[in-house]
Design an enzyme around this catalytic site. Structure first.
Site, PDB file in Angstrom:
ATOM      1  N   GLY A   1       0.823  -1.198   0.000  1.00 14.92           N
ATOM      2  CA  GLY A   1       0.000   0.000   0.000  1.00 14.92           C
ATOM      3  C   GLY A   1       0.855   1.244   0.000  1.00 14.92           C
TER       4      GLY A   1
ATOM      5  N   GLU B   1       4.959  -6.652   0.715  1.00 14.44           N
ATOM      6  CA  GLU B   1       4.514  -7.083  -0.622  1.00 14.44           C
ATOM      7  C   GLU B   1       4.235  -5.894  -1.513  1.00 14.44           C
ATOM      8  OE1 GLU B   1       0.876  -8.760   0.554  1.00 14.44           O
ATOM      9  OE2 GLU B   1       1.736 -10.575   1.353  1.00 14.44           O
TER      10      GLU B   1
ATOM     11  N   GLY C   1       3.755  -3.660  -4.738  1.00 15.03           N
ATOM     12  CA  GLY C   1       3.552  -3.804  -6.171  1.00 15.03           C
ATOM     13  C   GLY C   1       3.903  -2.473  -6.808  1.00 15.03           C
TER      14      GLY C   1
ATOM     15  N   CYS D   1     -15.572   3.409 -27.514  1.00 17.76           N
ATOM     16  CA  CYS D   1     -16.902   3.950 -27.674  1.00 17.76           C
ATOM     17  C   CYS D   1     -17.682   3.989 -26.377  1.00 17.76           C
ATOM     18  CB  CYS D   1     -17.636   3.205 -28.783  1.00 17.76           C
ATOM     19  SG  CYS D   1     -16.963   3.736 -30.372  1.00 17.76           S
ATOM     20  N   GLU D   2     -17.131   4.696 -25.442  1.00 16.69           N
ATOM     21  CA  GLU D   2     -17.795   5.204 -24.253  1.00 16.69           C
ATOM     22  C   GLU D   2     -16.811   6.201 -23.667  1.00 16.69           C
ATOM     23  OE1 GLU D   2     -17.695   2.575 -20.527  1.00 16.69           O
ATOM     24  OE2 GLU D   2     -17.727   1.137 -22.173  1.00 16.69           O
TER      25      GLU D   2
HETATM   26  C1  LIG Z   1      -2.440  -5.786  -4.563  1.00 19.48           C
HETATM   27  C2  LIG Z   1      -1.754  -6.356  -3.386  1.00 19.48           C
HETATM   28  C3  LIG Z   1      -0.502  -5.865  -2.993  1.00 19.48           C
HETATM   29  C4  LIG Z   1       0.202  -4.721  -3.694  1.00 19.48           C
HETATM   30  O1  LIG Z   1      -0.380  -3.483  -3.472  1.00 19.48           O
HETATM   31  P1  LIG Z   1       0.334  -2.157  -4.066  1.00 19.48           P
HETATM   32  O2  LIG Z   1      -0.552  -1.054  -3.695  1.00 19.48           O
HETATM   33  O3  LIG Z   1       0.484  -2.330  -5.536  1.00 19.48           O
HETATM   34  O4  LIG Z   1       1.681  -2.078  -3.437  1.00 19.48           O
HETATM   35  C5  LIG Z   1       0.102  -6.487  -1.921  1.00 19.48           C
HETATM   36  N1  LIG Z   1      -0.469  -7.527  -1.254  1.00 19.48           N
HETATM   37  C6  LIG Z   1      -1.667  -8.018  -1.609  1.00 19.48           C
HETATM   38  C7  LIG Z   1      -2.232  -9.169  -0.873  1.00 19.48           C
HETATM   39  C8  LIG Z   1      -2.358  -7.461  -2.683  1.00 19.48           C
HETATM   40  O5  LIG Z   1      -3.548  -7.946  -3.018  1.00 19.48           O
END
Ligand SMILES: *Cc1c(COP(=O)(O)O)cnc(C)c1O
Length: 428
Positions: free
Chosen positions: A245, A286, A288, A355-356
């Protein structure tokens, strides 16, 4: 940012992006954007490995004094080359489907480097993950019971808790609140303990992921505090997983999660926690978005500039089928006209060809836009290609990875044939 060609470049200099104006031409990852466009056409996603590497290092440095493991949440960007690259930078993998698990194994991750964190999947999928030997994360009481019946103490599990902390950029990406479908409520801890004891389940990890775009290091610390408390109930713990997050800046003045501050504070707290334990626990994250968002740009060509009574639209050869975040989450992606660095700034609403209504950005100041110009959308590494579809029967974009000064085509543009391969034509 108020007019003048220089301010566009100044904006970029204050962002963690590989897009830069050099000698009067826009470059990405040190290569002229024109060359990248020539390589694959548009629309195309381009990623710079150097930014991913830098982000991994930043997280490692922030937690240099802690036993840290970074599990890349691969749903953000799943190209197999990116997975391999992140593995080479020392990350594991956080996966949310059995397909992502298999992709991770195919990319060369060892099973013990992969965590499977699904939500609402069938038990068969969890069984398959156990067969493949990856760590599994249990997200409901019912699943914990199934798991206990099937495996008892033979396979350790991680338990995903919902701490009921309200956090995240907006309610669609917030997962830790009271109405969320994710995790087992911390208020059900006694129930979890009963099942664990009754089936002899070995809980080796506790997990929480409270949402995306969390600004405040304080939220992570609050969440961590809950995990530290709960952890006292589980003697076999090997790791605490705080999910992700982490917020990244979309504009230069955006505040982002203070990773360094978090590292200092959480590191000290973990040290105190571990001092009282026979076996120290690891700290897992984790990320992303944090690892890949800033590494990517999305390039699209302007098909048409259309003056209406109210506004000037710049229409590109793409749409919400390729980059859905602005329409889905109201996300801001900074847009740069990389074809006309000397152009006079004007105000445009940048839209797609779907097309929206599919607007990428409202009332954006861009260097004058002409037909054929290429626009670059920043922060496109995460949830860009990964959320692309064939809506309107359009092929999904190509992908390029710039690595150590060289551009590699890592996905060709789709064709109509690709879209037809899974269709079965019947005689009716
Ligand atoms: C999507 C997700 C993340 C990554 O979230 P980001 O905001 O992209 O860092 C990490 N852990 C879990 C379980 C997720 O579903």
């Amino acid at each position: 940012m108020c007019g003048g060609a220089g301010s566009f470049a100044a904006f970029l200099e204050r962002m963690n992006t590989s897009l830069e104006l050099r000698d009067g031409r826009y470059h990405f990852g040190g290569l002229p954007v024109d060359d990248l466009v020539r390589m694959a056409g548009t629309p195309v996603y381009v990623y710079d490995s150097a930014i991913m590497e830098r982000q991994v290092k930043r997280l490692k440095d922030a937690f240099a004094d802690s036993p840290l493991r970074i599990m890349y949440a691969c749903k953000a960007l799943t190209n197999i080359n990116v997975l391999r690259l992140l593995r080479s930078y020392g990350t594991g993998l956080d996966t949310v489907s059995i397909q992502e698990v298999e992709l991770g194994l195919r990319a060369g991750f060892a099973p013990e480097e992969i965590l499977f964190t699904p939500n609402m999947v069938a038990f068969d999928e969890l069984k398959r993950a156990v067969e493949l030997g990856v760590h599994v994360n249990i997200d409901s009481i019912a699943m914990l019971e199934h798991f206990g019946h099937a495996y008892g103490g033979k396979v350790p599990v991680c338990v995903r808790l919902n701490p009921h902390i309200m956090a995240g950029g907006n309610e669609r990406i917030s997962t830790g609140h009271i109405d969320s479908k994710f995790g087992i409520s911390v208020h059900q801890l006694r129930h979890v303990e009963r099942i664990v004891k009754g089936s002899g389940i070995r809980v080796n990890g506790l997990h929480m992921h409270t949402g995306s775009d969390i600004l405040d290091a304080e939220v992570f610390l609050q969440g961590a505090e809950i995990l530290f408390e709960v952890a006292e109930h589980f003697p076999h713990l090997e790791f605490l997983d705080l999910g992700s997050g982490f917020k990244v800046p979309y504009k230069p003045d955006d505040i982002s999660t203070d990773i360094e501050e978090l590292g200092t504070q959480l590191g000290a707290r973990l040290k105190r926690f571990n001092a009282g334990r026979a076996k120290p626990v690891e700290l897992w994250f984790e990320p992303g978005k944090f690892l890949v968002s800033e590494s990517g740009v999305f390039l699209a060509t302007v098909n048409l500039v259309k003056h209406t009574t109210a506004t000037v639209f710049a229409g590109v050869d793409s749409g919400l089928n390729h980059l859905i975040r602005p329409m889905l989450y109201g996300s801001y992606h900074h847009i740069v006209n990389v074809s006309n660095p000397q152009g006079r700034p004007r105000i445009y609403t940048v839209v797609g060809y779907i097309c929206e209504t599919d607007t990428f950005g409202w009332d954006r100041k861009l260097e004058e836009v002409r037909e054929g110009d290429v626009l670059a959308f920043l922060n496109a590494g995460a949830y860009g290609f990964a959320m692309a579809s064939n809506y309107n029967s359009r092929p999904r974009p190509a992908e390029i990875l710039v690595h150590q000064g060289r551009a590699h085509l890592i996905r060709r543009r789709e064709t109509l044939e690709d879209q037809l391969t899974a269709q079965v034509e019947v005689t009716l």
